[in-house]
Write a protein that holds these residues in place. Sequence first.
Motif, PDB file in Angstrom:
ATOM      1  N   LYS A  60       7.009  -4.193  -8.857  1.00 59.29           N
ATOM      2  CA  LYS A  60       6.576  -2.819  -8.586  1.00 59.29           C
ATOM      3  C   LYS A  60       7.571  -1.784  -9.107  1.00 59.29           C
ATOM      4  O   LYS A  60       7.171  -0.763  -9.676  1.00 59.29           O
ATOM      5  N   ARG A  85      -2.755  -8.158  -6.814  1.00 55.39           N
ATOM      6  CA  ARG A  85      -2.028  -7.090  -6.135  1.00 55.39           C
ATOM      7  C   ARG A  85      -3.059  -6.128  -5.557  1.00 55.39           C
ATOM      8  O   ARG A  85      -4.126  -5.935  -6.128  1.00 55.39           O
ATOM      9  N   TRP A  89      -0.838  -1.275  -3.843  1.00 52.52           N
ATOM     10  CA  TRP A  89       0.314  -1.629  -4.682  1.00 52.52           C
ATOM     11  C   TRP A  89       0.304  -0.776  -5.950  1.00 52.52           C
ATOM     12  O   TRP A  89       1.328  -0.218  -6.349  1.00 52.52           O
TER      13      TRP A  89
END
Length: 169
Positions: A60, A85, A89
């Motif tokens: 991330k 994800r 996210w």
Amino acid sequence: MANVFVISDHHFGHKHIIDFESRPFSNAEEMTETMIEKWNAVVNKDDKVFHLGDFSFLNKEKTASIVSRLNGYKSFIMGNHDRGRSRRWWLDAGFDEVSEHAIVYGGFFFLSHEPMYMNKHMPYVNIHGHIHGQKYEGNQYINVSVEQWDYTPVSFEHIKSIVVPSEEQ
């Protein structure tokens, strides 16, 4: 007036995509920097970009660093490599909008990651990614994978010029 662009399948951080798709980069870092430069060369701060999936294989923090360097309002449609994800996210990574499903743009264009079934009698156009260097026949499919457009977002005005002959616009 702001412009609208589409692009897909950057695969940031995916070094093996260079060999899989014969990309002209020596490593993932060169690929990343070149694709950011090409994006920012055509997209201004007030433009909108629809990214049609498979954006990043990075964590991330590294993904957010790339997103923050890209110009424009970024709307993301999750691709097959992104769906592990959550929508949250991707929002946390810096996208302005995130969709888990295809969307309709302008009442005429289906924006999706994978190509959608379109029969020749349907009056719509599917703008998609996923198939990288391949192309479907006909004007009902526009593949916006980076390999098709020299790693540069393509404007909707250009896509419309391909799909609708100038005398009909």
